[in-house]
Design an enzyme around this catalytic site. Structure first.
Site, PDB file in Angstrom:
ATOM      1  N   GLY A 267      -0.788   0.285  -0.804  1.00 54.57           N
ATOM      2  CA  GLY A 267      -0.207   1.279  -1.696  1.00 54.57           C
ATOM      3  C   GLY A 267      -0.522   0.983  -3.137  1.00 54.57           C
ATOM      4  N   GLY A 268       0.177   1.697  -4.041  1.00 55.97           N
ATOM      5  CA  GLY A 268      -0.114   1.581  -5.463  1.00 55.97           C
ATOM      6  C   GLY A 268       0.201   0.224  -6.041  1.00 55.97           C
ATOM      7  N   MET A 269       1.102  -0.536  -5.423  1.00 56.45           N
ATOM      8  CA  MET A 269       1.492  -1.840  -5.962  1.00 56.45           C
ATOM      9  C   MET A 269       1.009  -2.989  -5.093  1.00 56.45           C
ATOM     10  SD  MET A 269       3.053  -1.766  -8.893  1.00 56.45           S
ATOM     11  CE  MET A 269       4.002  -3.285  -8.957  1.00 56.45           C
ATOM     12  N   GLY A 270       0.079  -2.743  -4.172  1.00 55.04           N
ATOM     13  CA  GLY A 270      -0.462  -3.839  -3.394  1.00 55.04           C
ATOM     14  C   GLY A 270      -0.650  -3.514  -1.930  1.00 55.04           C
TER      15      GLY A 270
ATOM     16  N   VAL B 253       0.129  -4.858   2.288  1.00 51.75           N
ATOM     17  CA  VAL B 253       1.043  -5.592   3.159  1.00 51.75           C
ATOM     18  C   VAL B 253       0.274  -6.050   4.391  1.00 51.75           C
ATOM     19  CG1 VAL B 253       3.168  -5.517   4.513  1.00 51.75           C
ATOM     20  CG2 VAL B 253       3.023  -4.278   2.343  1.00 51.75           C
TER      21      VAL B 253
ATOM     22  N   ASP C 278      11.982   3.031  -5.428  1.00 50.65           N
ATOM     23  CA  ASP C 278      10.865   3.679  -4.731  1.00 50.65           C
ATOM     24  C   ASP C 278      11.271   4.069  -3.314  1.00 50.65           C
ATOM     25  OD1 ASP C 278       8.321   4.748  -4.554  1.00 50.65           O
ATOM     26  OD2 ASP C 278       7.392   2.866  -3.909  1.00 50.65           O
TER      27      ASP C 278
ATOM     28  N   LYS D 133       3.482  -9.369   1.350  1.00 52.75           N
ATOM     29  CA  LYS D 133       2.985  -8.349   0.433  1.00 52.75           C
ATOM     30  C   LYS D 133       2.195  -8.993  -0.691  1.00 52.75           C
ATOM     31  CE  LYS D 133       4.175  -4.416  -2.449  1.00 52.75           C
ATOM     32  NZ  LYS D 133       5.177  -3.409  -2.816  1.00 52.75           N
TER      33      LYS D 133
END
Length: 544
Positions: free
Chosen positions: A18-21, A23, A136, A38
């Site tokens: 996703g936008g922040m990393g 998993v 989020d 993550k």
């Protein structure tokens, strides 16, 4: 594929990005168990100082999230550093996300979504009590193992009350599920998570987000300026969505109100939303304790049922349930009172009258300018507002562009050129220039009522199930505010009538020793132009 992290966690399979990393499913070599880990990746375009702030915040917030212990929250086990970056180690939950299920199966039944909502709400309540805001909440962060819903990814959560570290202006979170205040770059709060919860439940029951636009900028623009798209499949879940998806944080349903609405929705018995700082709506009385709304009530519209039948919610002829008041004013418990409607009216029947009055006014939308009065009312007389035969100086200040109208027991300023039609204590005003498709009505609906807010909330619940109000969506509901020297309640909603999109605002209040309501009805596309007429009407209304 990454190497072993912190000499302990061995990534095995990429689960998602996703936008922040990203998993990964990984193996914990020390405890010999599978975990999720993550890899935190900052947004593109940040300089070294900004990236350092993101990493600092991630370490701090992951430690905060690790304090949370709840079956509806994916447990954070550890946060470690590798190659100068934080990695968050979490419980591995083997389940599909709500986003994947919506994509594969389409919209879910309202009762099932309500049950999922209760799980997520309980998880958020625990997080908020610990001072942690998720920031989020979205379908992709909801996992659905058997018989429960689990909220994951507290990696960008923020600790309520702490100073925000990042000043980058980057969007943190998914735009389609951001609360409006987050889109305005204001601080996220528990109320922000509750808005995102509402958007997530909307997506689950409708199959799409509440703001479906071609691109992210369209979504952000709609989020800041528009109401959520009206739900069409929500059913019993609609009051929950109306309560959570409010633009102003202070007007949203809180944890307790959201839980009440979700439990009713899960049982298939919706309840209207009660705004914060107001008591929960009182349920209508059981059918055997109400009377025919047209029986002896001012403004009532009695109907004749087929022979041998009794209309729903009425008392069969010759039947006097305990505690009711038959004609003559003598209760069966021996206590004497005034007219029976003054005793029974306060909630259930009063709501029927409110609904009937608003429905009559809604006919504005589908009638021509020559038939803009209330239907089926003999003895009405149409005239311009100032041409009603009144004499003398009116007890009202008349602004420019308006003219005085003296009605039965009141004076008021109405727009010049609007037509007035009176029937008893009721008067409607409509705009011939709009073909009669916008207007204002004032109606005396009762002699007395104990709980105006509860009655209005009850009426709102009836509108949702009334086929006369297709596409009904509650926009606003207020109760307990001051008007005309007493408490008042007001409901605003949108609907469709015979293919015409309309919008209505109804206010109920005590006036002239009785209970009145004023109703504004107009086409949805002329709402902004028409509201000032209604506000002037309310400001200039005076008792004679």
């Amino acid at each position: 594929m990454p190497h072993v992290i912190a000499d302990r966690y061995e990534p095995v399979e990429l689960l998602g990005r996703g936008g922040m990393g990203a998993v990964w499913r990984a193996r914990d070599r020390v405890l010999d168990r599978e975990v999720a880990i993550k890899e935190v990746t900052p947004p593109a375009g940040l300089d070294d100082e900004q990236i350092g702030r993101v990493y600092t915040r991630t370490f701090r917030e992951a430690r905060s999230a690790a304090r949370l212990d709840h079956p509806g929250i994916v447990t954070v086990y550890d946060v470690v550093e590798e190659d100068g970056r934080p990695w968050i180690v979490m419980q591995l939950v083997r389940a599909r996300s709500l986003a994947a299920i919506i994509k594969e199966e389409g919209p879910l039944p309202p009762e099932r979504v309500a049950a999922l909502g209760l799980d997520l709400l309980d998880a958020l309540r625990t997080a908020h009590a610990a001072g942690v805001v998720h920031r989020d909440v979205k379908p992709g962060n909801v996992l659905l193992p058997p018989d429960r819903a689990v909220l994951t990814d507290f990696g960008i959560a923020t600790v309520a009350g702490d100073e925000t570290i990042t000043q980058t202006g980057a969007i943190i979170g998914s735009p389609a599920y951001l609360a409006p205040e987050q889109a305005r770059r204001q601080r996220a709060s528990p109320a922000s998570d509750l808005w995102s919860l509402g958007a997530t439940l909307y997506a689950a029951v409708e199959g799409r987000s509440p703001y479906q636009r071609p691109d992210v900028w369209g979504v952000m623009g709609a989020l800041l300026a528009d109401e959520p798209d009206p739900p069409r499949r929500a059913g019993a879940l609609a009051p929950v969505l109306h309560g959570l998806l409010r633009a102003e944080p202070g007007e949203r349903a809180g944890h307790d109100e959201a839980e009440r609405l979700l439990r009713r929705a899960a049982a298939g018995t919706p309840a209207p939303f009660a705004p914060p700082d107001s008591p929960a709506p009182v349920p209508p009385p059981p059918p055997h304790l109400t009377v025919d709304p047209g029986a002896g009530l001012p403004g009532g519209t009695p109907t004749s049922p087929p022979p041998g039948t009794v209309p729903p919610g009425t008392v069969p002829p010759g039947t006097v349930p305990p505690g009711t008041v038959p004609p003559g004013g003598v209760r069966t418990d021996g206590e004497r009172h005034g007219p029976r409607w003054a005793v029974i009216l306060p909630l259930g029947v009063f709501a029927v009258l409110l609904a009937a009055g608003v429905l009559s006014a809604a006919v504005f939308l589908t009638q021509s300018g020559e038939k803009n009065g209330r239907p089926g009312q003999a003895g009405s007389s149409a005239a311009t507002a100032s041409g009603n035969g009144s004499t003398g100086s009116p007890n009202v200040a008349v602004p420019a562009g308006y003219e005085p109208y003296r009605g039965p027991g009141f004076t008021v300023a109405v727009p010049k050129g609007w037509k007035a039609e009176a029937s008893g204590d009721d008067v409607t005003f409509s705009d011939p220039a709009q073909g009669g498709r916008r207007g204002i009505a004032i109606q005396r609906i009762a002699e007395n009522a104990a709980d105006l807010g509860g009655s209005m909330a009850d009426a709102a619940g009836r509108f949702e199930n009334d086929t006369s109000y297709r596409d009904y969506r509650q926009v606003d509901f207020r109760r307990g505010f001051d008007y005309q020297g007493g408490d008042a309640a007001e409901l605003e909603f949108t609907f469709t009538r015979e293919g015409v999109a309309g919008r209505c605002r109804a206010r109920v209040f005590r006036f002239n020793g009785a209970v009145y309501q004023t109703v504004l009805v107009t086409r949805a596309d002329s709402w902004g132009q028409t509201v000032p007429y209604y506000e002037t009407f309310l400001k200039t209304l005076r008792a004679e």
